[in-house]
Design a protein around this motif. Sequence first.
Motif, mmCIF file in Angstrom:
data_model
loop_
_atom_site.group_PDB
_atom_site.id
_atom_site.type_symbol
_atom_site.label_atom_id
_atom_site.label_comp_id
_atom_site.label_asym_id
_atom_site.label_seq_id
_atom_site.Cartn_x
_atom_site.Cartn_y
_atom_site.Cartn_z
ATOM 1 N N MET A 62 -85.430 38.435 -77.913
ATOM 2 C CA MET A 62 -84.315 37.719 -78.511
ATOM 3 C C MET A 62 -83.694 38.534 -79.638
ATOM 4 S SD MET A 62 -83.380 34.335 -78.154
ATOM 5 C CE MET A 62 -83.583 33.365 -79.639
ATOM 6 N N GLN A 98 -96.864 44.992 -78.022
ATOM 7 C CA GLN A 98 -95.840 45.330 -77.022
ATOM 8 C C GLN A 98 -95.444 46.802 -77.096
ATOM 9 O OE1 GLN A 98 -93.001 42.365 -78.032
ATOM 10 N NE2 GLN A 98 -93.820 40.882 -76.575
ATOM 11 N N ASP A 121 -99.838 49.894 -85.573
ATOM 12 C CA ASP A 121 -100.074 50.135 -84.148
ATOM 13 C C ASP A 121 -99.925 51.623 -83.878
ATOM 14 O OD1 ASP A 121 -97.364 50.924 -82.855
ATOM 15 O OD2 ASP A 121 -96.859 49.182 -84.138
HETATM 16 P P1 ADP Z 1 -87.912 41.171 -80.081
HETATM 17 O O1 ADP Z 1 -89.376 41.250 -80.273
HETATM 18 O O2 ADP Z 1 -87.413 39.885 -79.617
HETATM 19 O O3 ADP Z 1 -87.345 42.323 -79.288
HETATM 20 P P2 ADP Z 1 -87.865 41.944 -82.854
HETATM 21 O O4 ADP Z 1 -86.881 41.751 -83.942
HETATM 22 O O5 ADP Z 1 -89.238 41.535 -83.081
HETATM 23 O O6 ADP Z 1 -87.237 41.345 -81.542
HETATM 24 O O7 ADP Z 1 -87.879 43.497 -82.567
HETATM 25 C C1 ADP Z 1 -86.711 44.164 -82.418
HETATM 26 C C2 ADP Z 1 -86.963 45.510 -81.762
HETATM 27 O O8 ADP Z 1 -87.687 46.354 -82.640
HETATM 28 C C3 ADP Z 1 -87.826 45.460 -80.534
HETATM 29 O O9 ADP Z 1 -87.078 45.214 -79.365
HETATM 30 C C4 ADP Z 1 -88.503 46.813 -80.485
HETATM 31 O O10 ADP Z 1 -87.684 47.733 -79.798
HETATM 32 C C5 ADP Z 1 -88.540 47.225 -81.951
HETATM 33 N N1 ADP Z 1 -89.877 47.122 -82.494
HETATM 34 C C6 ADP Z 1 -90.334 46.135 -83.272
HETATM 35 N N2 ADP Z 1 -91.620 46.383 -83.637
HETATM 36 C C7 ADP Z 1 -91.969 47.545 -83.092
HETATM 37 C C8 ADP Z 1 -93.175 48.350 -83.114
HETATM 38 N N3 ADP Z 1 -94.295 47.975 -83.750
HETATM 39 N N4 ADP Z 1 -93.182 49.542 -82.432
HETATM 40 C C9 ADP Z 1 -92.049 49.936 -81.778
HETATM 41 N N5 ADP Z 1 -90.895 49.229 -81.720
HETATM 42 C C10 ADP Z 1 -90.858 48.041 -82.383
#
Ligand code: ADP
Length: 685
Positions: free
Chosen positions: A647, A576, A622
């Motif tokens: 979420m 994502q 990533d």
């Molecule tokens: P969700 O996927 O439901 O948004 P997560 O706890 O998995 O909740 O992630 C929280 C936030 O952390 C995400 O909304 C995103 O902004 C950020 N995030 C997580 N992993 C990454 C990543 N690999 N690269 C950039 N941002 C990330």
Amino acid sequence: MRPQPRSPWRQRLRSRRWRLWAALILLVVSLLAVLVFLAAEYEEARDQTALEQDAATVSNDIRSNLLRNVQTLQTLYSVTPTVDSWSTPAADLLAQHRELVRLEWRDTGRRLLAHRDSLYIPDLFSYLDRAQALPEVNLACDNAVRQSGPAYSSSYFWPLRNGKGIEMMEMCLPVTRAGTPAGFLVATYSLPGMLAELTNKDLLRGRGLAFNEADGTRLALHSSVTGSRRTLTARAVLDLPGHTLLLQLQSPRLVRGLFPNVLTAVVGALSLALLSVLLLLGRDIRRRQRAELDVAEALAFRKAMEDSLVTGLRARDMQGRITYVNPAFCEMVGLSAEQLVGSGLPAPWWPPELVDEYQQRQMVRLAGQILPREGYESVFQRPDGTRFPVLIIEAPLIDAQGQQTGFMSAILDLTEQRRVEELNRASLERLQATARLATVGEMASLLSHELNQPLAAIASYASGTLNLLEPPQGAEAAVAPVQAELAQAMRRIGEQADRAGRVIKSVADFVRRREQAREVVTPQSLIDAIQPLLGLQVKKQGIRLQIHIAPDCPAVLCDRTMVEQVLLNLARNGVQAMPPGEPTTHSGLRLLRLEVGPLRLHSGQGPGGQAQKTWVSFSVTDHGTGLSPDVADKLFTPFFTTRAEGMGLGLSLCRTVIEQHGGALTHEPAQPRGTVFRFTLPGAA
Ligand code: ADP
């Protein structure tokens, strides 16, 4: 003011000051005394000199009058006299000259030819016979003969009938006729008469005049100084041919009081005035010193009070220039008092972008608007750029005349207060999140309960359909390709329904905090389990998936399903973070890499002597947008998400899962961009 114990230093200062004052007063008084004494001495010496001059004048007057008398007496013989013709002019002469008591004309043998007595003392010779005075007459005439001119006898006392007496003196004048001696003229002088008649009356006013003998015996007195006052005395010699008389002139000493003349009086008065001015000045200085000491003590007290304050104090004049700051304020804004005092607007602690707003506030204040009693909040900036919130309470500064001269402000640093507020807010948020988590937990168990039935139904429908698709025994060759694909799809549906059932069970277990089932799993089997799902997502986004498992990597001891979910969640987040259309120029960077390998701990990290525990590290890399510091801070906070459909529970749950296994979940920036999420799991022994 509080009573202060007198210090020895102050006492010494006091006694020295008193000694100085005593010395000064003594000096002025003795100066005054010397001045008065010298002035009096000078006055007396001057009076004495004047008196002596007057005595000499009186003596000269008497001498010249006696000489004139001699000439007058000679007129008796200007024509040849007879006894009768002599008498009348002689009587006239006696009437005119009171100092003369008797005139005698004697022949050369000193026999009496004619005589005349003064009318003023009629019975002069009634007590004693004139013959008693002959020795004096002869003495004078002998002298006169010797000197061929008038000569005087010594004076002698002539007693009178009334018990008194009179001091007299004979003058003998030889008379010549055509160069031959023709007898003597004997004139008897009364000494008091001489003093009364032959002197200048003006000179004698208020003074005493007398003839004295050399030993001081009084011969004749004309006047004496009245009263018992002290007198000045001057003596002059009356040198007559044949006899010398001593003239004594007395004058009362002028009592002029303490100050003998105007000059001395003026100087004395000025000195006294000077002394009193000095005394007043001294008193004034003493009062001033006491007041200064009191003020200094009050100042020291105030300074100690201000220095001990943690509240910043600042005074400004009406133009906004700083006139005073206390140490707490200097410490607050990180500038010294020297840098602050005198500085005007904009103030050195104003954040640059807020200058306009603060200027506006200053204008309002200067326009005389009433300041809020409870103060207002503001933000200050230190020279190093750090900012802090403050509460400013201001009051007008009123001087002794009741005029407003500026503003006094008390400034409270709100940093600590804000920190506590922030902590409270965070713990409140955590509480709310926990409450929501509990709700989510309940929801999850409810869902798992509700979903188990449909999932079981899906699984049995799938296996039923699969049975129907099974070709009858011995008809293998006749199976159509479509039928075979359908059977494959049905198998997949059955597998996924199974998997969904397991996920739901694990989540329910996790939420209920039950002891999860730990099993030994190879990393490869974990990756294999998520690969079909992950493969679909990666393909859709046009991202290359790269998997690398170290050959010597041990198996891990874990709750298989939960770890699979963690891996899947991290990989999905990575996908994502690289939305389609993102860096097209670096198509090589549209890559998601999964790496698994044993974690090599540095020697000594494990407890000494014990067999070291092996760890396996999983990383998901990533090359997407990466994490901004803001996002990185809140990454593991439950319900934090930047995605509309997110979420915000994924990472928070992942960390909980990993930590329940004794591992750690960390993240770091990837090169050249993106993020690496790494977690560790215990290796199977
Ligand atoms: P969700 O996927 O439901 O948004 P997560 O706890 O998995 O909740 O992630 C929280 C936030 O952390 C995400 O909304 C995103 O902004 C950020 N995030 C997580 N992993 C990454 C990543 N690999 N690269 C950039 N941002 C990330």
